[in-house]
Scaffold this motif. Structure first.
Motif, PDB file in Angstrom:
ATOM      1  N   THR A 194       3.100  -3.189   5.202  1.00 51.37           N
ATOM      2  CA  THR A 194       2.805  -2.937   3.722  1.00 51.37           C
ATOM      3  C   THR A 194       1.487  -3.497   3.298  1.00 51.37           C
ATOM      4  OG1 THR A 194       3.993  -5.117   3.389  1.00 51.37           O
ATOM      5  CG2 THR A 194       5.234  -2.911   3.148  1.00 51.37           C
ATOM      6  N   ALA A 205      -3.630  -4.119  -0.836  1.00 52.15           N
ATOM      7  CA  ALA A 205      -2.913  -3.459  -1.755  1.00 52.15           C
ATOM      8  C   ALA A 205      -3.760  -3.222  -2.967  1.00 52.15           C
ATOM      9  CB  ALA A 205      -1.394  -3.692  -2.105  1.00 52.15           C
ATOM     10  N   ALA A 257      -6.674   1.582   1.565  1.00 49.02           N
ATOM     11  CA  ALA A 257      -5.667   1.639   2.650  1.00 49.02           C
ATOM     12  C   ALA A 257      -6.199   2.984   3.524  1.00 49.02           C
ATOM     13  CB  ALA A 257      -4.310   1.725   2.196  1.00 49.02           C
ATOM     14  N   GLU A 264       0.101   4.006  -2.549  1.00 48.06           N
ATOM     15  CA  GLU A 264      -1.050   4.709  -2.695  1.00 48.06           C
ATOM     16  C   GLU A 264      -1.002   5.518  -1.263  1.00 48.06           C
ATOM     17  OE1 GLU A 264      -4.288   1.918  -1.603  1.00 48.06           O
ATOM     18  OE2 GLU A 264      -3.029   0.086  -2.643  1.00 48.06           O
ATOM     19  N   ILE A 276       0.771  -1.191  -0.020  1.00 50.28           N
ATOM     20  CA  ILE A 276       0.103   0.103   0.112  1.00 50.28           C
ATOM     21  C   ILE A 276       0.752   1.276  -0.076  1.00 50.28           C
ATOM     22  CG2 ILE A 276      -1.899  -1.010   0.981  1.00 50.28           C
ATOM     23  CD1 ILE A 276      -1.417   0.070   3.873  1.00 50.28           C
TER      24      ILE A 276
END
Lengths: 343, 336
Positions: free
Chosen positions: A308, A313, A318, A25, A22
């Motif tokens: 992460t 993802a 997120a 983002e 993630i």
């Protein structure tokens, strides 16, 4: 004296983290937040293509000027820029996997960000989550962030990880070691070192007089020696010594209630003896908001406490909360540092 | 006729008497099942007077407790009277404190009471009078052998609340001793008792057990300690092979938030604070101590005697109330 004169604007060196989760983002979402952009000038290290992909996934527009390293070197402080290292193409990212390419991207960005701060051109460092396995693929000596930072900065002084949840801090004496090694690692010197580091880092973050509660090691903090003697033989003397040096600290307290006391406002921080003692409580109090601060270095380094999140993802879902808290803490500490330097 | 719960005296100079009075006064608001106190009335009456609590008493046999409960606090006939100042414990009362526990267990054995709820005791006071058991729970295990015959059962401590239930596999031992005390056999044994009592007493058809790891991140594949792979994981495999719904070892720092808790009914933790930190954080006042593995139901509040605030009227009865309610609920499940 006006507020603008009293509060110099800090610069944050921002490293894009692992590209497979993630982190892209989060980076895009953060840079699109006006609150974040107003808090500091931000110098981002990464690949513009990865940032743009993160922005596409997140559905945001992180309007930020792109420069190369030469342009960065030639430009003065005072503006936010994206330093395009051109170090990873989107098609070379393996989503949701820890890879050498991902590790090289993250370590490369982190190194540049640390170097910018070490050169005095940034006041704090921030990074979006790394993947430890990918970091190890790219940098075989990678034990943890502290080791990597020491290597990049060519230093070996004491440093420590802190967890921050709003106004509550958690410092630890030991962290990523087997439980069987904890008792032997709880020494008077180690506790003193941790208290000194915590006190310093919290003053750097703006606490005038941080109040630190020290957790015991054993059940009921040893119950007067019935369930272990470390409280009596090691922790109490260390706390007394730290207090005599001007650190505001008390303890040892039973670890099952010490966080409740701190949360009620009695203390600003809890010093824990081992990993889960602090992490269980901190994660329960704010699973989505926790910030990790790496302290003891010449400048503060902040990151969200979570990882992460490969499982979510690429969906744009997120949660930005912890990253936002982390970069705002970096800004606050960077500002404090500039004020100290100006004083 | 419903058999009453029997509540022990506990340490008479602690907050037990005060909590007992407050719990009874809140019987309707809290929906408490009927209980009788295995104690004389004078000490309770003295504390009630001191705190200005209007509590009428009735001296009853267990069989009459239910009828009396609505309008008076039933105390069991034949209980010895004592007189002690709140906050000033005396070893002279130790035999009465212990006698109250004995009587409660015996009444359950005789079928005259349904379950035992215990007020907190002060081990240091009992030790001065020659008490030789490591703690309350161990003493109840010894009484089980005395009244039921056979070997002393292995008692397992569970801390229960509406939001989280935890069982520490090792309990009151120094942290440095935990790795050597923690064996696959101990974990399996603890989990079997937990599984059985969660079925038989809590009425869960197939209890879901989550076992924590000993080390940070459950050992992270051995990088942070070997016990999770060498000791905990084999226990989980043995349990699964027996048909117990067990998972683990799970990293302890990520298994207690709401989304994670939805996946299990009880968490087995490897040491005391791994279990106590999350339940105190989630249910500070409402945690109940339940003893599993005994031939009878036993609950208690999860706090101590609090001599420092005894007699001041400030002690909160939440945990005792929760303990009484849970004992009532477990009785219904067990007997249905």
């Amino acid at each position: 004296m006006s507020a603008t004169l009293a509060t110099p604007r800090p610069t944050i060196a921002f490293a894009m983290g692992d590209p497979a989760g993630i982190s892209p983002e989060l980076a895009a979402k953060l840079l699109a937040l006006s609150e974040v952009r107003e808090s500091a000038d931000i110098v981002v290290f990464g690949d513009r293509r990865i940032l743009d992909e993160g922005a596409r996934v997140a559905g945001v527009d992180p309007a930020i000027e792109t420069v190369d390293e030469a342009q960065l070197a030639a430009s003065p402080r005072g503006r936010s820029v994206f330093v395009d290292l051109e170090n990873l193409a989107v098609e070379d990212v393996t989503p949701k996997e820890a890879t050498l390419a991902g590790g090289q991207f993250a370590t490369g960005n982190f190194r540049k960000a640390l170097q910018l701060a070490a050169a005095g051109r940034a006041d704090a460092v921030f990074f979006t989550p790394f993947n430890k396995k990918a970091m190890r693929l790219a940098y075989p000596n990678y034990d943890d962030e502290i080791r990597f930072i020491n290597d990049v900065l060519g230093r070996s002084g004491p440093a420590s990880e802190f967890n921050v949840l709003g106004q509550l801090w958690n410092a630890r004496v030991t962290s990523h070691i087997p439980l069987s090694g904890v008792a032997a690692a709880i020494t008077r010197e180690a506790i003193l070192r941790s208290l000194t580091l915590a006190d310093r880092a919290m003053r750097d973050a703006g606490f005038q007089r941080p109040r630190i509660a020290v957790a015991g090691l054993n059940p009921h903090a040893g119950d007067d020696g019935n369930f272990g003697r470390e409280e009596i033989d090691v922790i109490e003397p260390a706390v007394a010594e730290a207090a005599s040096r001007g650190i505001v600290c008390e303890g040892p307290f039973p670890s099952d209630t010490v966080f409740l006391r701190a949360k009620a406002g009695v203390f600003d921080a809890v010093l824990t003896m081992y990993h889960d003692q602090g992490q269980i409580a901190m994660k329960l109090m704010g699973f989505d908001r926790g910030v990790t601060l790496l302290g003891g270095f010449p400048f503060p380094i902040c990151t969200p406490a979570h990882g992460t999140a490969y499982d979510i993802a690429g969906q744009g879902i997120a949660n930005i909360g912890a990253s936002r808290e982390a970069i705002l803490l970096a800004a606050r500490m960077g500002r404090e540092a500039r004020m100290r330097a100006a004083a | 006729m419903t058999r009453p719960l029997v509540l022990t005296l506990g340490e008479p100079a602690g907050i037990g008497p005060e909590l007992t009075l407050k719990a009874w006064l809140g019987r309707e608001a809290s929906g408490l099942p009927p209980f009788a106190v295995a104690a004389g009335r004078e000490q309770l009456e003295k504390v009630a007077r001191k705190l200005g609590l209007a509590v009428p008493f009735s001296k009853v046999e267990p069989e009459d407790a239910q009828a009396a409960f609505a309008t008076s606090l039933p105390v069991l006939a034949g209980s010895p009277e004592i007189d002690v100042e709140p906050g000033k414990p005396s070893p002279a009362t130790a035999s009465v404190t212990i006698g109250s526990i004995d009587r409660a267990v015996e009444l359950v054995r005789q079928g005259r009471a349904s379950a035992v709820v215990t007020n907190p005791i002060a081990k240091s006071v009992l030790y001065q009078a020659g008490f030789r058991h490591p703690g309350h729970t161990e003493y109840l295990a010894a009484l089980s052998a005395r009244f039921w015959g056979g070997a002393e059962p292995r008692a397992v401590m569970m801390l229960w609340s509406e939001t989280l239930a935890v069982v520490p596999v090792t309990i009151h031992v120094p942290l440095r001793s935990v790795p050597e005390l923690l064996t696959t056999e101990l974990i399996v044994d603890t989990a079997r008792i937990t599984d059985r009592d969660m079925r038989e007493r809590f009425g869960l058809a197939k209890p879901r057990l989550a076992l924590s790891g000993l080390n940070p991140h459950a050992g992270e594949g051995g990088a942070l300690g070997t016990e999770d792979d060498a000791v905990v994981r084999p226990a989980v495999e043995i349990l699964q092979a027996e048909g117990v719904d067990a998972v683990g070892p799970l990293p302890a720092d990520t298994m207690f938030h709401a989304r994670a808790r939805a996946n299990y009914d009880v968490a087995l933790c490897m040491y005391h604070d791994q279990a106590l930190i999350p339940i105190k954080a989630l249910a500070f006042d409402e945690g109940v101590n339940v003893t599993l593995g005994l031939p009878f139901i036993r609950t208690s509040p999860d706090h101590g005697t609090a001599f420092d605030i005894a007699g001041q009227g400030v002690a909160r009865p939440d945990s005792l109330i929760a303990a009484l309610k849970l004992a009532g609920r477990l009785t219904e499940t067990t007997e249905s």
